[in-house]
Design an enzyme around this catalytic site. Structure first.
Site, PDB file in Angstrom:
ATOM      1  N   ASP A 132       0.836  -1.190   0.068  1.00 45.29           N
ATOM      2  CA  ASP A 132       0.039  -0.093   0.003  1.00 45.29           C
ATOM      3  C   ASP A 132       0.803   1.304   0.032  1.00 45.29           C
ATOM      4  N   CYS A 186     -15.959  -6.418 -16.688  1.00 46.03           N
ATOM      5  CA  CYS A 186     -17.180  -5.412 -16.393  1.00 46.03           C
ATOM      6  C   CYS A 186     -18.273  -5.509 -17.490  1.00 46.03           C
ATOM      7  N   CYS A 189     -22.016  -3.810 -17.543  1.00 51.38           N
ATOM      8  CA  CYS A 189     -22.481  -3.104 -16.305  1.00 51.38           C
ATOM      9  C   CYS A 189     -21.871  -1.828 -15.862  1.00 51.38           C
ATOM     10  N   CYS A 192     -21.926  -0.036 -10.388  1.00 53.20           N
ATOM     11  CA  CYS A 192     -21.056   0.976  -9.244  1.00 53.20           C
ATOM     12  C   CYS A 192     -20.955   2.458  -9.548  1.00 53.20           C
ATOM     13  N   CYS A 196     -22.728   4.914  -6.284  1.00 54.07           N
ATOM     14  CA  CYS A 196     -21.921   5.959  -5.562  1.00 54.07           C
ATOM     15  C   CYS A 196     -22.760   6.907  -5.144  1.00 54.07           C
ATOM     16  N   CYS A 212     -15.026  11.280  -3.134  1.00 52.92           N
ATOM     17  CA  CYS A 212     -15.030   9.816  -2.525  1.00 52.92           C
ATOM     18  C   CYS A 212     -15.289   9.820  -0.966  1.00 52.92           C
ATOM     19  N   CYS A 239     -15.588   3.736   2.929  1.00 50.38           N
ATOM     20  CA  CYS A 239     -16.780   3.174   2.218  1.00 50.38           C
ATOM     21  C   CYS A 239     -16.607   2.144   1.200  1.00 50.38           C
ATOM     22  N   CYS A 242     -19.250   0.785  -3.817  1.00 54.20           N
ATOM     23  CA  CYS A 242     -19.001   0.529  -5.077  1.00 54.20           C
ATOM     24  C   CYS A 242     -18.570  -0.974  -5.300  1.00 54.20           C
ATOM     25  N   CYS A 246     -21.216  -4.795  -6.566  1.00 54.34           N
ATOM     26  CA  CYS A 246     -20.581  -5.419  -7.738  1.00 54.34           C
ATOM     27  C   CYS A 246     -20.962  -6.720  -7.860  1.00 54.34           C
TER      28      CYS A 246
HETATM   29  C1  B12 Z   1      -4.744   6.801  -2.876  1.00 53.32           C
HETATM   30  C2  B12 Z   1      -5.698   5.703  -2.695  1.00 53.32           C
HETATM   31  C3  B12 Z   1      -6.752   5.672  -2.367  1.00 53.32           C
HETATM   32  C4  B12 Z   1      -7.440   6.996  -2.679  1.00 53.32           C
HETATM   33  C5  B12 Z   1      -7.776   7.213  -4.258  1.00 53.32           C
HETATM   34  C6  B12 Z   1      -8.462   5.825  -4.839  1.00 53.32           C
HETATM   35  C7  B12 Z   1      -8.623   5.611  -6.194  1.00 53.32           C
HETATM   36  N1  B12 Z   1      -9.445   4.971  -6.747  1.00 53.32           N
HETATM   37  O1  B12 Z   1      -7.550   6.176  -7.123  1.00 53.32           O
HETATM   38  C8  B12 Z   1      -8.844   6.923  -1.878  1.00 53.32           C
HETATM   39  C9  B12 Z   1      -8.665   7.295  -0.539  1.00 53.32           C
HETATM   40  C10 B12 Z   1     -10.127   7.406  -2.422  1.00 53.32           C
HETATM   41  C11 B12 Z   1      -8.765   5.383  -1.665  1.00 53.32           C
HETATM   42  C12 B12 Z   1     -10.051   4.670  -1.288  1.00 53.32           C
HETATM   43  C13 B12 Z   1     -10.073   3.212  -1.315  1.00 53.32           C
HETATM   44  N2  B12 Z   1      -8.773   2.324  -1.396  1.00 53.32           N
HETATM   45 CO1  B12 Z   1      -7.185   2.831  -1.622  1.00 53.32          CO
HETATM   46  N3  B12 Z   1      -5.355   3.330  -2.125  1.00 53.32           N
HETATM   47  C14 B12 Z   1      -4.786   4.207  -2.668  1.00 53.32           C
HETATM   48  C15 B12 Z   1      -3.426   4.288  -3.221  1.00 53.32           C
HETATM   49  C16 B12 Z   1      -2.385   4.383  -1.881  1.00 53.32           C
HETATM   50  C17 B12 Z   1      -3.083   4.909  -4.307  1.00 53.32           C
HETATM   51  C18 B12 Z   1      -4.022   4.565  -5.512  1.00 53.32           C
HETATM   52  C19 B12 Z   1      -3.750   5.568  -6.456  1.00 53.32           C
HETATM   53  O2  B12 Z   1      -2.464   5.876  -7.009  1.00 53.32           O
HETATM   54  N4  B12 Z   1      -4.695   6.257  -6.977  1.00 53.32           N
HETATM   55  C20 B12 Z   1      -4.747   6.751  -8.347  1.00 53.32           C
HETATM   56  C21 B12 Z   1      -5.327   6.220  -9.704  1.00 53.32           C
HETATM   57  C22 B12 Z   1      -5.030   7.032 -10.827  1.00 53.32           C
HETATM   58  O3  B12 Z   1      -4.461   5.271  -9.373  1.00 53.32           O
HETATM   59  P1  B12 Z   1      -4.562   3.413  -9.553  1.00 53.32           P
HETATM   60  O4  B12 Z   1      -5.840   3.615  -8.759  1.00 53.32           O
HETATM   61  O5  B12 Z   1      -3.622   2.554  -9.257  1.00 53.32           O
HETATM   62  O6  B12 Z   1      -5.453   3.304 -10.872  1.00 53.32           O
HETATM   63  C23 B12 Z   1      -4.554   2.888 -12.270  1.00 53.32           C
HETATM   64  C24 B12 Z   1      -5.479   2.270 -13.207  1.00 53.32           C
HETATM   65  O7  B12 Z   1      -6.795   2.167 -12.687  1.00 53.32           O
HETATM   66  C25 B12 Z   1      -5.303   2.884 -14.225  1.00 53.32           C
HETATM   67  N5  B12 Z   1      -6.599   3.735 -14.877  1.00 53.32           N
HETATM   68  C26 B12 Z   1      -7.531   4.123 -13.918  1.00 53.32           C
HETATM   69  N6  B12 Z   1      -8.264   4.832 -14.798  1.00 53.32           N
HETATM   70  C27 B12 Z   1      -8.095   5.043 -15.898  1.00 53.32           C
HETATM   71  C28 B12 Z   1      -8.503   5.325 -17.151  1.00 53.32           C
HETATM   72  C29 B12 Z   1      -8.410   5.230 -18.082  1.00 53.32           C
HETATM   73  C30 B12 Z   1      -8.763   5.736 -19.276  1.00 53.32           C
HETATM   74  C31 B12 Z   1      -6.754   4.540 -18.299  1.00 53.32           C
HETATM   75  C32 B12 Z   1      -6.036   4.381 -19.754  1.00 53.32           C
HETATM   76  C33 B12 Z   1      -6.132   3.944 -17.315  1.00 53.32           C
HETATM   77  C34 B12 Z   1      -6.944   4.127 -16.066  1.00 53.32           C
HETATM   78  O8  B12 Z   1      -4.243   3.980 -14.261  1.00 53.32           O
HETATM   79  C35 B12 Z   1      -4.045   4.147 -12.701  1.00 53.32           C
HETATM   80  C36 B12 Z   1      -2.443   4.319 -12.591  1.00 53.32           C
HETATM   81  O9  B12 Z   1      -1.919   5.125 -13.512  1.00 53.32           O
HETATM   82  C37 B12 Z   1      -3.277   2.300  -3.346  1.00 53.32           C
HETATM   83  C38 B12 Z   1      -1.949   1.731  -2.930  1.00 53.32           C
HETATM   84  C39 B12 Z   1      -0.989   1.853  -4.038  1.00 53.32           C
HETATM   85  N7  B12 Z   1      -0.047   2.133  -3.774  1.00 53.32           N
HETATM   86  O10 B12 Z   1      -1.329   1.561  -5.272  1.00 53.32           O
HETATM   87  C40 B12 Z   1      -4.568   1.902  -2.470  1.00 53.32           C
HETATM   88  C41 B12 Z   1      -5.419   1.053  -2.798  1.00 53.32           C
HETATM   89  C42 B12 Z   1      -5.824   1.250  -4.350  1.00 53.32           C
HETATM   90  N8  B12 Z   1      -6.655   1.187  -1.970  1.00 53.32           N
HETATM   91  C43 B12 Z   1      -7.374  -0.165  -1.641  1.00 53.32           C
HETATM   92  C44 B12 Z   1      -8.550   0.090  -0.825  1.00 53.32           C
HETATM   93  C45 B12 Z   1      -8.656  -1.450  -0.094  1.00 53.32           C
HETATM   94  C46 B12 Z   1      -9.267   1.346  -0.825  1.00 53.32           C
HETATM   95  C47 B12 Z   1     -10.811   1.139  -0.519  1.00 53.32           C
HETATM   96  C48 B12 Z   1     -11.516  -0.138  -0.769  1.00 53.32           C
HETATM   97  C49 B12 Z   1     -10.887   1.484   1.265  1.00 53.32           C
HETATM   98  C50 B12 Z   1     -12.169   1.687   1.756  1.00 53.32           C
HETATM   99  N9  B12 Z   1     -13.196   0.698   1.990  1.00 53.32           N
HETATM  100  O11 B12 Z   1     -12.564   2.912   2.125  1.00 53.32           O
HETATM  101  C51 B12 Z   1     -11.321   2.448  -1.093  1.00 53.32           C
HETATM  102  C52 B12 Z   1     -11.860   2.115  -2.433  1.00 53.32           C
HETATM  103  C53 B12 Z   1     -12.175   3.044  -3.154  1.00 53.32           C
HETATM  104  C54 B12 Z   1     -12.144   2.995  -4.695  1.00 53.32           C
HETATM  105  N10 B12 Z   1     -13.250   2.762  -5.609  1.00 53.32           N
HETATM  106  O12 B12 Z   1     -11.047   3.046  -5.272  1.00 53.32           O
HETATM  107  C55 B12 Z   1      -6.763  -1.224  -2.037  1.00 53.32           C
HETATM  108  C56 B12 Z   1      -7.339  -1.716  -3.458  1.00 53.32           C
HETATM  109  C57 B12 Z   1      -7.540  -3.181  -3.644  1.00 53.32           C
HETATM  110  C58 B12 Z   1      -8.259  -3.543  -4.821  1.00 53.32           C
HETATM  111  N11 B12 Z   1      -8.863  -4.885  -4.995  1.00 53.32           N
HETATM  112  O13 B12 Z   1      -8.074  -2.807  -5.849  1.00 53.32           O
HETATM  113  C59 B12 Z   1      -5.070  -0.547  -2.451  1.00 53.32           C
HETATM  114  C60 B12 Z   1      -4.475  -1.222  -3.649  1.00 53.32           C
HETATM  115  C61 B12 Z   1      -4.215  -0.829  -1.201  1.00 53.32           C
HETATM  116  C62 B12 Z   1      -3.662  -2.221  -1.022  1.00 53.32           C
HETATM  117  N12 B12 Z   1      -2.445  -2.368  -0.916  1.00 53.32           N
HETATM  118  O14 B12 Z   1      -4.484  -3.208  -0.896  1.00 53.32           O
HETATM  119  N13 B12 Z   1      -7.679   4.539  -2.093  1.00 53.32           N
HETATM  120  S1  SF4 Z   2     -20.231  -2.924 -10.378  1.00 54.88           S
HETATM  121 FE1  SF4 Z   2     -18.321  -4.296 -10.720  1.00 54.88          FE
HETATM  122  S2  SF4 Z   2     -18.791  -5.355 -12.858  1.00 54.88           S
HETATM  123 FE2  SF4 Z   2     -20.185  -3.557 -12.679  1.00 54.88          FE
HETATM  124  S3  SF4 Z   2     -19.121  -1.854 -13.827  1.00 54.88           S
HETATM  125 FE3  SF4 Z   2     -18.473  -1.743 -11.534  1.00 54.88          FE
HETATM  126  S4  SF4 Z   2     -16.597  -2.827 -11.177  1.00 54.88           S
HETATM  127 FE4  SF4 Z   2     -17.545  -3.672 -13.090  1.00 54.88          FE
END
Ligand code: B12
Ligand code: SF4
Length: 305
Positions: A132, A186, A189, A192, A196, A212, A239, A242, A246
């Protein structure tokens, strides 16, 4: 030579539910991170901006990196979803935070895996384990390691285990056999996005943290903006909505690991109960759990009383 198969067998022995291996290369999705930051979606999580350079590629963290070993650990326990609850006084705490702090528990298991790798490998290698908090886009590497696809809710979803999984990884310089990336399931669907309460999922796979509830209740400092108070309802820490809606989490596996079982202090608790507790009681219940992040003051702010 240490094989990918041997590492996966050891990971299973240590209690990891899934283990896959991704190449340490410049995956296309990694570039989205900077765009996401520039749109302001990180809110005041300044540490994400500070580490953007390193997050762009694991080879900025370990220049010799060739592979990323990703593990997933199911943390779901046998309790109903917040979306199933009819009682408006019930306080909702995100399930990842119900038990012990995953940074400690999984961090220790990852260090065990790495120590075993070092003891078994005939060649020396560079490596670092993270869970993380490291400067790594964990979801991208999880997808390329075949752990699961990145859903529209932005979470990594495994077709058998669902998305109630913690991710962790070892970046290393070993040239290991890599898995195939997971593919998107997905389909059409959009449950989520529709569910939200604060419309934080602004597009498929794009989350605006500043909307969020997880961000607002855990990462945001200062008052909760008025515009979100009502939609937040009784979600007092994180929270799960979402993920609860799913379909891939409709019949999720349940972990029997004592580390993730809900602490009695949070199990079925009402907002009134929480508000009535002393700082000392709350502090004790939060000790060595992920809830320590907000400290007692943050939880009180969220409870709103
Ligand atoms: C910052 C962070 C948050 C932030 C932002 C979340 C987010 N969705 O970005 C907040 C505080 C909101 C958060 C919430 C939660 N988090 Co959090 N969080 C992180 C953290 C530290 C970094 C994530 C990040 O960089 N976000 C920025 C986005 C842009 O990056 P990303 O999520 O990696 O997405 C990549 C891809 O999805 C892709 N992508 C995304 N969108 C698109 C669109 C296009 C067009 C393209 C091409 C690519 C693309 O590019 C991104 C990377 O460049 C990670 C740990 C880590 N080091 O990665 C944990 C992590 C993602 N979190 C986690 C968890 C458990 C949660 C929560 C469930 C906790 C809760 N119940 O409250 C929620 C879930 C909310 C949600 N729907 O994401 C877990 C997720 C496990 C999983 N199954 O995915 C992680 C991986 C921690 C872990 N080690 O387990 N989190
Ligand atoms: S609810 Fe689950 S299966 Fe449906 S769009 Fe969201 S992440 Fe994908």
């Amino acid at each position: 030579m240490l094989s990918a198969a041997a590492i996966k067998t050891k990971a299973a022995e240590l209690g990891f539910d899934l283990c896959g291996i991704a190449p340490a290369s410049d995956h296309a999705e990694l570039t989205f991170f900077r765009e996401w930051l520039s749109r302001g979606y990180a809110g005041d999580m300044a540490y994400l901006n500070r580490s953007a350079e390193r997050r762009a590629d694991v080879r900025n963290v370990i220049p010799s990196a060739r592979t990323v070993i990703v593990t997933a650990t199911v943390y779901n326990t046998d309790r109903p979803y917040s979306t199933e609850c009819q009682d408006p006084s019930r306080a909702h705490i995100a399930r990842y935070a119900w038990g012990d702090d995953y940074h400690d528990v999984i961090g220790a298991r990852m260090e065990q895996l790495l120590a075993w790798m070092r003891s078994e490998s005939p060649e020396t290698f560079d490596a670092r384990a993270y869970v993380d908090t490291g400067p790594v886009q964990e979801r991208v590497y999880a997808q390329y390691a075949g752990i699961g696809w990145i859903g529209k809710n932005t979470c990594v979803i495994n077709p058998e285990k669902g998305s109630w999984i913690f991710l962790a990884e070892i970046i290393c310089s070993l040239d290991l056999e890599c898995d195939r990336p997971a593919f998107d399931q997905c389909g059409t669907c959009t449950l989520c996005i529709e569910a939200c309460p604060t419309q934080a999922i602004v597009g498929p796979g794009v989350l605006d943290s500043t909307r969020c509830i997880s961000y607002l209740t855990i990462e945001h400092r200062g008052d909760i903006p008025d515009e979100f108070r009502e939609a937040m309802g009784t979600h007092v820490y994180g929270c799960d909505i979402c993920q609860e809606v799913c379909p891939w989490n409709a019949t999720p596996p349940v972990s029997t690991d004592p580390a993730w079982q809900p602490r009695a202090a949070w199990d079925g608790v009402s907002v009134g109960d929480l508000a009535a507790r002393s700082d000392d009681e709350l502090r004790k219940a939060m000790k060595k759990s992920a809830m320590q992040r907000t400290k007692v003051a943050g939880l009180r702010r969220n409870v709103g009383r």
